[in-house]
Design an enzyme around this catalytic site. Structure first.
Site, PDB file in Angstrom:
ATOM      1  N   SER A  38      53.811 -74.085  14.988  1.00 46.99           N
ATOM      2  CA  SER A  38      54.393 -75.309  15.287  1.00 46.99           C
ATOM      3  C   SER A  38      54.434 -75.672  16.814  1.00 46.99           C
ATOM      4  O   SER A  38      54.831 -76.710  17.333  1.00 46.99           O
ATOM      5  CB  SER A  38      55.795 -75.651  14.473  1.00 46.99           C
ATOM      6  OG  SER A  38      56.637 -74.427  14.951  1.00 46.99           O
ATOM      7  N   ASP A 331      65.047 -78.907  19.035  1.00 43.17           N
ATOM      8  CA  ASP A 331      65.890 -78.781  17.304  1.00 43.17           C
ATOM      9  C   ASP A 331      66.255 -77.305  17.519  1.00 43.17           C
ATOM     10  O   ASP A 331      66.602 -76.884  18.221  1.00 43.17           O
ATOM     11  CB  ASP A 331      64.582 -79.285  16.334  1.00 43.17           C
ATOM     12  CG  ASP A 331      63.437 -78.382  16.561  1.00 43.17           C
ATOM     13  OD1 ASP A 331      63.341 -77.247  17.186  1.00 43.17           O
ATOM     14  OD2 ASP A 331      62.580 -78.614  15.822  1.00 43.17           O
ATOM     15  N   HIS A 334      62.479 -75.261  18.622  1.00 39.29           N
ATOM     16  CA  HIS A 334      61.284 -75.475  19.310  1.00 39.29           C
ATOM     17  C   HIS A 334      61.728 -75.853  20.509  1.00 39.29           C
ATOM     18  O   HIS A 334      62.721 -76.574  20.894  1.00 39.29           O
ATOM     19  CB  HIS A 334      60.369 -76.776  18.548  1.00 39.29           C
ATOM     20  CG  HIS A 334      59.942 -76.150  17.322  1.00 39.29           C
ATOM     21  ND1 HIS A 334      60.614 -76.666  16.090  1.00 39.29           N
ATOM     22  CD2 HIS A 334      58.923 -75.537  16.911  1.00 39.29           C
ATOM     23  CE1 HIS A 334      59.890 -76.266  15.149  1.00 39.29           C
ATOM     24  NE2 HIS A 334      58.716 -75.438  15.561  1.00 39.29           N
TER      25      HIS A 334
END
Length: 367
Positions: A38, A331, A334
């Site tokens: 991600s 978040d 990340h």
């Protein structure tokens, strides 16, 4: 190898100007291929049945096209690297790329939740495109490149000039080894044994990438996810900014990946592998250098931050913090766009000799 603080700071400033794309000399390589999780995904998970998606606000609040699937408020690290490599546009996700022109310039195969191990994240997040699946997707694209260019020899020559970046392994801890309620790996392996097992499998995957034509490959080590808001909230700390025993897991894996670079360069004589110290680079921001806040809180609101379920994404539609240009984390896990700017600059043009081994990405381009 270091270019000096003044040149590095100028590079960071250049990157921070969102209207400036190509740096001096135009496009430096014919194509750029991206593999990973991600941290590097820019939309491959958008239509998957998974909790690891970022195609909704407040993701993309600072991105010109809004929420596209990038797990940050703006551009991610590989967007910055594409800019430094001189590409006029972002590298498109494999899931949506269609044209011959896009394919010849490179694709992003990265997927939120992806791991070196196929089972990683499957019990906690849902579907993910594992490293093995990403390699299969790349193999299918190579067949198309051969068709576009006319033969295998032309395709091989083209691919040998491209830059490849690979950043994977975080989920094999965050969404596997560190969640014994869902996965058995922590009962099967000691931390040392797990790092060995992971890097052995990773070595085979990288050799597969080499056999598919890759010759210039930068491997990103694991970043300081032990210092992320999610890790700190879930596991707690003992007076430090980070979860020390998770940091130890990261160090075990990263040290083996760095050694793997030497092994691959020795075994595959016509290839050039290099290691990027993502932990050291981003970790310096966690410590509060260059105006970044020493703050383990996320910039967006994250639901159930303390729950041990691996889900650390933003609550949809809520307004994020105002000071995101000073935040390391966007978040629960990340980095912010500002942190990505910083990391990309040091990966491309090393500030410290420890940033890259044996050379930075700008040097890899010239080899």
């Amino acid at each position: 190898m270091a270019r000096g603080p003044e040149k590095w700071r100028l590079l960071v400033l250049t990157l921070s100007l969102s209207t400036i794309w190509a740096v001096e000399g135009g496009q430096k390589v014919p194509c750029y291929f991206i593999f990973g999780d991600s941290l590097y995904d820019n939309g491959n998970n958008n239509n998957l049945p998974t909790k690891a998606r970022a195609n909704y606000p407040p993701y993309g609040v600072d991105f010109p096209q809004g929420p596209t699937g990038r797990f940050t408020n703006g551009r991610n690290l590989v967007d910055m690297l594409a800019q430094l490599l001189g590409f006029e546009n972002f590298i498109p996700p494999h899931a949506t790329a269609k044209s011959d022109e896009e394919i010849l310039k490179g694709l992003n195969y990265a997927s939120g939740g992806a791991g070196i191990r196929d089972e990683t994240a499957s019990k906690t997040l849902g579907a993910a495109i594992s490293m093995n699946k990403q390699l299969l997707n790349h193999q299918a694209i190579i067949s198309r490149i051969e068709s576009i260019l006319g033969d295998k020899e032309s395709a091989s020559k083209h691919l040998s000039k491209c830059i490849y970046t690979v950043g994977i392994g975080s989920n094999d801890y965050v969404n596997n080894y560190l969640l014994p309620k869902f996965y058995n790996t922590s009962r099967w392996y000691t931390p040392e044994q797990y790092a060995i097992a992971l890097t052995q499998q990773y070595s085979q995957q990288l050799r597969t990438l080499y056999n598919s034509g890759a010759r210039k490959i930068a491997l990103f080590g694991l970043g300081p996810f032990s210092c992320s808001p999610g890790s700190v909230a879930m596991y707690g700390t003992s007076g430090s900014l980070c979860v020390d025993y998770i940091t130890r897991h990261i160090e075990l894996f990263n040290s083996r990946v760095k050694s793997l670079v030497d092994e691959l360069n020795n075994d595959l004589k016509d290839a050039k592998f290099t290691y990027i110290d993502a932990f050291g680079i981003l970790g310096s921001l966690v410590a509060g250098v260059d105006g970044f806040l020493v703050d383990n809180s996320p910039c967006c609101d994250v639901a159930n931050l303390k729950m041990h379920n691996g889900v650390l994404t933003c609550i949809p539609l809520l307004n994020p913090c105002i000071s995101r240009s000073l935040r390391v984390f966007w978040d629960g896990t990340h980095p912010s766009e500002a942190a990505n700017v910083y990391s990309a600059a040091r990966a491309f043009s090393a500030l410290l000799t420890s940033d890259a081994y044996p050379f930075d990405i700008s040097t890899l381009v010239e080899l």
